[in-house]
Design a protein around this motif. Structure first.
Motif, PDB file in Angstrom:
ATOM      1  N   UNK A   8       0.824  -1.214   0.000  1.00 31.73           N
ATOM      2  CA  UNK A   8       0.000   0.000   0.000  1.00 31.73           C
ATOM      3  C   UNK A   8       0.858   1.263   0.000  1.00 31.73           C
ATOM      4  N   UNK A   9       2.168   1.108  -0.182  1.00 35.97           N
ATOM      5  CA  UNK A   9       3.107   2.229  -0.129  1.00 35.97           C
ATOM      6  C   UNK A   9       3.098   2.880   1.247  1.00 35.97           C
ATOM      7  N   UNK A  10       2.736   2.107   2.239  1.00 35.07           N
ATOM      8  CA  UNK A  10       2.696   2.581   3.617  1.00 35.07           C
ATOM      9  C   UNK A  10       4.031   2.246   4.259  1.00 35.07           C
ATOM     10  N   UNK A  11       4.691   3.225   4.792  1.00 38.77           N
ATOM     11  CA  UNK A  11       5.987   2.984   5.395  1.00 38.77           C
ATOM     12  C   UNK A  11       5.832   2.297   6.741  1.00 38.77           C
ATOM     13  N   UNK A  12       6.729   1.382   6.976  1.00 33.14           N
ATOM     14  CA  UNK A  12       6.818   0.734   8.276  1.00 33.14           C
ATOM     15  C   UNK A  12       8.248   0.931   8.756  1.00 33.14           C
ATOM     16  N   UNK A  13       8.435   1.037  10.045  1.00 30.67           N
ATOM     17  CA  UNK A  13       9.754   1.381  10.571  1.00 30.67           C
ATOM     18  C   UNK A  13      10.534   0.159  11.062  1.00 30.67           C
ATOM     19  N   UNK A  14      10.320  -0.972  10.407  1.00 28.13           N
ATOM     20  CA  UNK A  14      11.052  -2.181  10.762  1.00 28.13           C
ATOM     21  C   UNK A  14      11.257  -3.021   9.508  1.00 28.13           C
ATOM     22  N   UNK A  15      12.268  -3.860   9.566  1.00 28.15           N
ATOM     23  CA  UNK A  15      12.530  -4.794   8.472  1.00 28.15           C
ATOM     24  C   UNK A  15      11.716  -6.050   8.755  1.00 28.15           C
ATOM     25  N   UNK A  16      10.696  -6.357   7.959  1.00 29.64           N
ATOM     26  CA  UNK A  16       9.843  -7.513   8.254  1.00 29.64           C
ATOM     27  C   UNK A  16      10.596  -8.842   8.287  1.00 29.64           C
ATOM     28  N   UNK A  17      11.719  -8.932   7.581  1.00 30.54           N
ATOM     29  CA  UNK A  17      12.478 -10.179   7.560  1.00 30.54           C
ATOM     30  C   UNK A  17      13.281 -10.403   8.836  1.00 30.54           C
ATOM     31  N   UNK A  18      13.344  -9.391   9.688  1.00 34.68           N
ATOM     32  CA  UNK A  18      14.056  -9.509  10.961  1.00 34.68           C
ATOM     33  C   UNK A  18      13.129  -9.922  12.110  1.00 34.68           C
ATOM     34  N   UNK A  19      11.825  -9.987  11.858  1.00 37.37           N
ATOM     35  CA  UNK A  19      10.891 -10.356  12.920  1.00 37.37           C
ATOM     36  C   UNK A  19      11.164 -11.777  13.406  1.00 37.37           C
ATOM     37  N   UNK A  20      10.829 -12.077  14.651  1.00 40.01           N
ATOM     38  CA  UNK A  20      11.046 -13.437  15.157  1.00 40.01           C
ATOM     39  C   UNK A  20      10.128 -14.473  14.507  1.00 40.01           C
ATOM     40  N   UNK A  21       9.014 -14.015  13.951  1.00 43.47           N
ATOM     41  CA  UNK A  21       8.076 -14.882  13.231  1.00 43.47           C
ATOM     42  C   UNK A  21       7.745 -14.153  11.931  1.00 43.47           C
ATOM     43  N   UNK A  22       7.987 -14.812  10.797  1.00 47.74           N
ATOM     44  CA  UNK A  22       7.722 -14.153   9.518  1.00 47.74           C
ATOM     45  C   UNK A  22       6.984 -15.087   8.574  1.00 47.74           C
ATOM     46  N   UNK A  23       6.305 -14.494   7.609  1.00 50.33           N
ATOM     47  CA  UNK A  23       5.636 -15.235   6.538  1.00 50.33           C
ATOM     48  C   UNK A  23       6.194 -14.713   5.220  1.00 50.33           C
ATOM     49  N   UNK A 137       2.759 -10.115  21.535  1.00 52.40           N
ATOM     50  CA  UNK A 137       1.965  -8.997  21.026  1.00 52.40           C
ATOM     51  C   UNK A 137       2.781  -8.057  20.136  1.00 52.40           C
ATOM     52  N   UNK A 138       4.022  -7.702  20.497  1.00 51.63           N
ATOM     53  CA  UNK A 138       4.772  -6.803  19.602  1.00 51.63           C
ATOM     54  C   UNK A 138       4.936  -7.373  18.187  1.00 51.63           C
ATOM     55  N   UNK A 139       5.256  -8.660  18.086  1.00 52.87           N
ATOM     56  CA  UNK A 139       5.400  -9.272  16.758  1.00 52.87           C
ATOM     57  C   UNK A 139       4.058  -9.337  16.050  1.00 52.87           C
ATOM     58  N   UNK A 140       3.006  -9.715  16.763  1.00 52.19           N
ATOM     59  CA  UNK A 140       1.672  -9.780  16.161  1.00 52.19           C
ATOM     60  C   UNK A 140       1.271  -8.425  15.583  1.00 52.19           C
ATOM     61  N   UNK A 141       1.487  -7.364  16.325  1.00 51.36           N
ATOM     62  CA  UNK A 141       1.121  -6.027  15.839  1.00 51.36           C
ATOM     63  C   UNK A 141       1.918  -5.655  14.591  1.00 51.36           C
ATOM     64  N   UNK A 142       3.191  -6.026  14.558  1.00 52.26           N
ATOM     65  CA  UNK A 142       4.000  -5.734  13.374  1.00 52.26           C
ATOM     66  C   UNK A 142       3.539  -6.567  12.183  1.00 52.26           C
ATOM     67  N   UNK A 143       3.203  -7.829  12.422  1.00 46.69           N
ATOM     68  CA  UNK A 143       2.682  -8.653  11.326  1.00 46.69           C
ATOM     69  C   UNK A 143       1.408  -8.043  10.749  1.00 46.69           C
ATOM     70  N   UNK A 144       0.568  -7.483  11.612  1.00 51.29           N
ATOM     71  CA  UNK A 144      -0.678  -6.860  11.143  1.00 51.29           C
ATOM     72  C   UNK A 144      -0.428  -5.582  10.350  1.00 51.29           C
ATOM     73  N   UNK A 145       0.728  -4.948  10.545  1.00 51.39           N
ATOM     74  CA  UNK A 145       1.068  -3.737   9.797  1.00 51.39           C
ATOM     75  C   UNK A 145       1.456  -4.035   8.360  1.00 51.39           C
ATOM     76  N   UNK A 146       1.847  -5.263   8.091  1.00 50.36           N
ATOM     77  CA  UNK A 146       2.314  -5.629   6.752  1.00 50.36           C
ATOM     78  C   UNK A 146       1.079  -5.877   5.885  1.00 50.36           C
ATOM     79  N   UNK A 147       0.755  -4.900   5.074  1.00 43.75           N
ATOM     80  CA  UNK A 147      -0.492  -4.946   4.302  1.00 43.75           C
ATOM     81  C   UNK A 147      -0.488  -6.008   3.216  1.00 43.75           C
ATOM     82  N   UNK A 148       0.667  -6.584   2.921  1.00 45.35           N
ATOM     83  CA  UNK A 148       0.740  -7.682   1.947  1.00 45.35           C
ATOM     84  C   UNK A 148      -0.004  -8.899   2.484  1.00 45.35           C
ATOM     85  N   UNK A 149      -0.050  -9.009   3.799  1.00 47.57           N
ATOM     86  CA  UNK A 149      -0.669 -10.161   4.436  1.00 47.57           C
ATOM     87  C   UNK A 149      -2.186 -10.027   4.440  1.00 47.57           C
ATOM     88  N   UNK A 150      -2.839 -11.072   3.994  1.00 54.14           N
ATOM     89  CA  UNK A 150      -4.299 -11.182   4.038  1.00 54.14           C
ATOM     90  C   UNK A 150      -4.613 -12.532   4.675  1.00 54.14           C
TER      91      UNK A 150
END
Length: 167
Positions: A8-23, A137-150
């Motif tokens: 969505x061209x929405x900036x996020x302030x973290x690298x999603x590949x660095x999360x402890x749980x990723x998809x 919860x911190x990881x869950x909230x970050x996962x929810x920020x990634x708009x690619x995820x449905x």
């Protein structure tokens, strides 16, 4: 830290590949280097399909392969044909139990990498379910920020230990 831009061209302030749980999608997973030691990989594909070969499976402490189809009855406007109903396998309690058993068996794991074909629906739902399972919860909230995820609603509901009912 760099800004990362999602679909969505929405900036996020973290690298999603660095999360402890990723998809991630399978095309990335086959050559992905985990960001920690003792990483786990959960691979998801459709029933009857083969997984692509991993380039470095030794980078993972454990690998679980799970097969189920990406069906969301809420969006299935035409319904499944008899052939589809016979051949398709929906995510169910046994799949969730296998995932949680795998995680419990590897209690001292590092990063958890989950992939499906596109890295959008099934894998994101499993990743979010795992974050909820660990009360991360911190990881869950970050996962929810990634708009690619449905996240697939059936998968997420069953991962939560709830009974899925379509509308």
């Amino acid at each position: 830290m760099a800004n990362y831009v999602n679909k969505e061209k929405r900036q996020i302030d973290f690298d999603p590949l660095q999360l402890p749980i990723i998809a991630i999608p399978e095309v990335m997973a086959v050559s992905f280097t985990p960001k920690s030691e003792n990483a786990l990989l959960i691979r998801i594909t459709d029933v009857g399909l083969a997984f692509k070969t991993l380039k470095n499976p030794e980078l993972f402490e454990g690998i679980l392969e799970v097969r189920f189809n990406d069906i969301n009855e809420e969006d299935d406007y035409w319904g499944l044909s008899q052939k589809e109903e016979h051949e398709m396998k929906l995510f169910n309690e046994r799949h969730a139990a296998a995932i949680y058993s795998f995680l419990d068996h590897h209690a001292n794991h590092g990063q958890i990498v989950v992939h499906c074909n596109a890295g959008v629906s099934r894998s994101s739902a499993v990743a979010m379910g795992i974050a909820e399972y660990y009360n991360d919860t911190p990881t869950l909230l970050k996962l929810k920020e990634i708009k690619r995820y449905l996240p697939n609603p059936r998968v997420l509901t069953v991962m939560r230990g709830e009974k899925f009912t379509s509308a």
